[in-house]
Design a protein around this motif. Sequence first.
Motif, PDB file in Angstrom:
ATOM      1  N   ARG A  81       9.338  -5.367 -25.475  1.00 62.55           N
ATOM      2  CA  ARG A  81      11.541  -6.269 -25.843  1.00 62.55           C
ATOM      3  C   ARG A  81      12.021  -6.137 -26.868  1.00 62.55           C
ATOM      4  O   ARG A  81      11.165  -5.158 -28.343  1.00 62.55           O
ATOM      5  CB  ARG A  81      10.588  -7.443 -27.093  1.00 62.55           C
ATOM      6  N   THR A 122      18.488  -8.986 -25.245  1.00 66.44           N
ATOM      7  CA  THR A 122      17.518  -9.871 -24.533  1.00 66.44           C
ATOM      8  C   THR A 122      17.517  -9.866 -23.375  1.00 66.44           C
ATOM      9  O   THR A 122      16.401 -10.217 -22.590  1.00 66.44           O
ATOM     10  CB  THR A 122      18.213 -11.701 -24.794  1.00 66.44           C
ATOM     11  N   TYR A 123      18.865  -9.100 -22.872  1.00 68.87           N
ATOM     12  CA  TYR A 123      19.009  -9.039 -20.741  1.00 68.87           C
ATOM     13  C   TYR A 123      18.762  -6.964 -20.925  1.00 68.87           C
ATOM     14  O   TYR A 123      18.859  -7.102 -20.197  1.00 68.87           O
ATOM     15  CB  TYR A 123      20.404  -9.477 -21.179  1.00 68.87           C
ATOM     16  N   LEU A 160      22.096  -3.320 -17.784  1.00 67.03           N
ATOM     17  CA  LEU A 160      21.968  -4.983 -18.444  1.00 67.03           C
ATOM     18  C   LEU A 160      22.393  -4.507 -19.362  1.00 67.03           C
ATOM     19  O   LEU A 160      22.306  -5.433 -20.500  1.00 67.03           O
ATOM     20  CB  LEU A 160      20.997  -4.904 -18.052  1.00 67.03           C
ATOM     21  N   ARG A 217      17.114  -4.965 -19.350  1.00 63.98           N
ATOM     22  CA  ARG A 217      15.652  -4.159 -18.680  1.00 63.98           C
ATOM     23  C   ARG A 217      14.469  -3.121 -19.325  1.00 63.98           C
ATOM     24  O   ARG A 217      14.790  -1.785 -18.962  1.00 63.98           O
ATOM     25  CB  ARG A 217      15.442  -4.181 -17.261  1.00 63.98           C
ATOM     26  N   LEU A 234      25.706  -6.521 -21.215  1.00 65.28           N
ATOM     27  CA  LEU A 234      25.539  -7.626 -21.892  1.00 65.28           C
ATOM     28  C   LEU A 234      24.970  -8.098 -23.378  1.00 65.28           C
ATOM     29  O   LEU A 234      25.031  -9.434 -23.797  1.00 65.28           O
ATOM     30  CB  LEU A 234      24.084  -8.476 -20.691  1.00 65.28           C
ATOM     31  N   CYS A 235      24.217  -6.606 -24.013  1.00 61.52           N
ATOM     32  CA  CYS A 235      23.605  -6.927 -25.307  1.00 61.52           C
ATOM     33  C   CYS A 235      24.606  -6.695 -26.038  1.00 61.52           C
ATOM     34  O   CYS A 235      24.537  -6.533 -27.237  1.00 61.52           O
ATOM     35  CB  CYS A 235      22.713  -6.144 -25.316  1.00 61.52           C
TER      36      CYS A 235
END
Length: 272
Positions: A121, A130-131, A232, A133, A235-236
């Motif tokens: 993570r 969080t988003y 992604l 990958r 998105l962060c």
Amino acid sequence: MPVVTGGAVAPPTLTVAVLTHNEAHRIEACLKSAAFADQLLVVDSGSTDDTVALARALGAEVHSHPDWQGFAVQRNRLLAHARGDYIFFLDADEVMTPAFAQELQAIVRSGERAVWKIRWRMVAFGHELTYFRSQSQIERLFVRSMVREYTGVVHEQAQLHPQPGGEPVARRLIRARLLHYSRTTVRGSLEKLTQYVMLGAAKRAEKGQRGGVLRGLASGTSMFVRLYIFRLGFLCGGAGFLYCLFVALEGFFRYAALHYDQDSLTGRVIRG
């Protein structure tokens, strides 16, 4: 892999092994998360801050090896000092979550002979991505007696002893993810950039690869697009952009250094 002692069966033991160099700002969180280990082992590369004192205060067994010869050599020194039936290699910028620790302990209790990979993570610049990958899967948990040595300049690999009967080694995946505090500050990321660029260039030079600006642009651009778009990162927020940018810059400068610094490349670049 239970051990018989005086007629009783002792459960398998675990060594958690950590390499350090000037990690005073984060070693406490790392080692506290692994405090359940039967042996909490640190090999330090000559820290000039309070890393060694903090590690010992947290119950770690610390060995100093300041004659830096590369990551593989230091990991082999961890192996030499390890006593557990299993060995888990934890980086100083990683923290085990309670779920990860529970799963790791269950694996050790099982006594299975295999190699286990971890996933991350990602945390960068104070924010969990969080988003994002993260698809990296890295071998970190071993039955200690199965490991012969580590080799490689960067992203070093464990070389295993041949198994009885030539049987293939089982590979498993730990389901819970490690928290990876990959990049804490911009300054630290710039320092890390220099190290990994030069190590990556040295590794490619050993393989006879060619460098250059155009190759670097192709590598860096494709890396940024893959991380920022397809994994992604966009998105962060700003932290996601910076993370993807620094990884892409490594890709570019590796090939630039491979061309322009080819006569001075070495695999002995010390950590910051």
